[in-house]
Motif scaffolding. Sequence first.
Motif, PDB file in Angstrom:
ATOM      1  N   ALA A  56      29.934  14.481 -53.071  1.00 50.99           N
ATOM      2  CA  ALA A  56      29.105  13.723 -52.129  1.00 50.99           C
ATOM      3  C   ALA A  56      29.905  12.602 -51.468  1.00 50.99           C
ATOM      4  O   ALA A  56      30.586  11.840 -52.143  1.00 50.99           O
ATOM      5  N   GLY A  57      29.833  12.557 -50.142  1.00 55.63           N
ATOM      6  CA  GLY A  57      30.468  11.490 -49.382  1.00 55.63           C
ATOM      7  C   GLY A  57      31.978  11.558 -49.272  1.00 55.63           C
ATOM      8  O   GLY A  57      32.598  10.622 -48.770  1.00 55.63           O
ATOM      9  N   ILE A  58      32.602  12.644 -49.711  1.00 60.57           N
ATOM     10  CA  ILE A  58      34.062  12.729 -49.659  1.00 60.57           C
ATOM     11  C   ILE A  58      34.563  12.655 -48.222  1.00 60.57           C
ATOM     12  O   ILE A  58      33.911  13.111 -47.293  1.00 60.57           O
ATOM     13  N   LEU A  79      35.498  27.483 -44.059  1.00 58.03           N
ATOM     14  CA  LEU A  79      34.085  27.408 -43.690  1.00 58.03           C
ATOM     15  C   LEU A  79      33.236  26.986 -44.883  1.00 58.03           C
ATOM     16  O   LEU A  79      32.339  26.148 -44.752  1.00 58.03           O
ATOM     17  N   SER A  80      33.531  27.523 -46.053  1.00 55.95           N
ATOM     18  CA  SER A  80      32.807  27.148 -47.261  1.00 55.95           C
ATOM     19  C   SER A  80      33.006  25.666 -47.575  1.00 55.95           C
ATOM     20  O   SER A  80      32.061  24.947 -47.915  1.00 55.95           O
ATOM     21  N   LEU A  81      34.241  25.200 -47.452  1.00 56.14           N
ATOM     22  CA  LEU A  81      34.559  23.795 -47.690  1.00 56.14           C
ATOM     23  C   LEU A  81      33.809  22.908 -46.698  1.00 56.14           C
ATOM     24  O   LEU A  81      33.212  21.899 -47.077  1.00 56.14           O
ATOM     25  N   TYR A  82      33.826  23.300 -45.435  1.00 54.78           N
ATOM     26  CA  TYR A  82      33.116  22.534 -44.406  1.00 54.78           C
ATOM     27  C   TYR A  82      31.630  22.422 -44.746  1.00 54.78           C
ATOM     28  O   TYR A  82      31.049  21.344 -44.677  1.00 54.78           O
ATOM     29  N   ILE A  85      31.002  20.105 -47.803  1.00 57.79           N
ATOM     30  CA  ILE A  85      31.251  18.697 -47.484  1.00 57.79           C
ATOM     31  C   ILE A  85      30.179  18.162 -46.546  1.00 57.79           C
ATOM     32  O   ILE A  85      29.668  17.053 -46.735  1.00 57.79           O
ATOM     33  N   SER A  86      29.811  18.924 -45.527  1.00 55.24           N
ATOM     34  CA  SER A  86      28.807  18.480 -44.560  1.00 55.24           C
ATOM     35  C   SER A  86      27.446  18.257 -45.203  1.00 55.24           C
ATOM     36  O   SER A  86      26.769  17.268 -44.921  1.00 55.24           O
ATOM     37  N   ASP A 112      34.837  24.859 -33.675  1.00 49.52           N
ATOM     38  CA  ASP A 112      33.614  24.126 -33.357  1.00 49.52           C
ATOM     39  C   ASP A 112      33.115  23.319 -34.553  1.00 49.52           C
ATOM     40  O   ASP A 112      32.377  22.354 -34.388  1.00 49.52           O
ATOM     41  N   PHE A 113      33.508  23.710 -35.753  1.00 51.99           N
ATOM     42  CA  PHE A 113      33.038  23.051 -36.967  1.00 51.99           C
ATOM     43  C   PHE A 113      33.923  21.885 -37.408  1.00 51.99           C
ATOM     44  O   PHE A 113      33.475  21.029 -38.162  1.00 51.99           O
ATOM     45  N   PHE A 114      35.175  21.880 -36.989  1.00 52.61           N
ATOM     46  CA  PHE A 114      36.152  20.947 -37.540  1.00 52.61           C
ATOM     47  C   PHE A 114      36.688  19.960 -36.519  1.00 52.61           C
ATOM     48  O   PHE A 114      36.882  20.300 -35.362  1.00 52.61           O
TER      49      PHE A 114
END
Length: 136
Positions: A56-58, A79-82, A85-86, A112-114
Amino acid sequence: MKIKIETLQVTLLENTAPEQIAVNELPQVTVVELVGDIDTNTAPSVQGQILPLAQAGIRMILEMTKVAYMSSAGLRILLSLYRQISVKGGQIILVGLSEEIRDTMDNTGFLDFFKTCDTLEQALEVLKVQVQVTRT
């Protein structure tokens, strides 16, 4: 695949006026440096080491300057990491993408995600932090 993980103590710099700088304590920034190709052989190791960091909050900077090739397995990890984290209110910035990886991510819609930066210094600037001397 070699992975180096550093946690940097940081402070936020807010300019309220040109002659004033307010410094506030912030959570740490985790810098993950990946070295080597990310493919079906190395992806499980990468995933096992970086996904647990998605707390959380990283605030994570993924340093990829030394990654020349990334297969679809690597893209799935990103994508999984994004997503992890999001959902937990964190931030992730990709640094130093090769032209080939950037093109692949652009063509597949992954960019578009990063947020991306060319250097670690630029990523820290995007996060509005100044690094202290503490490293772990």
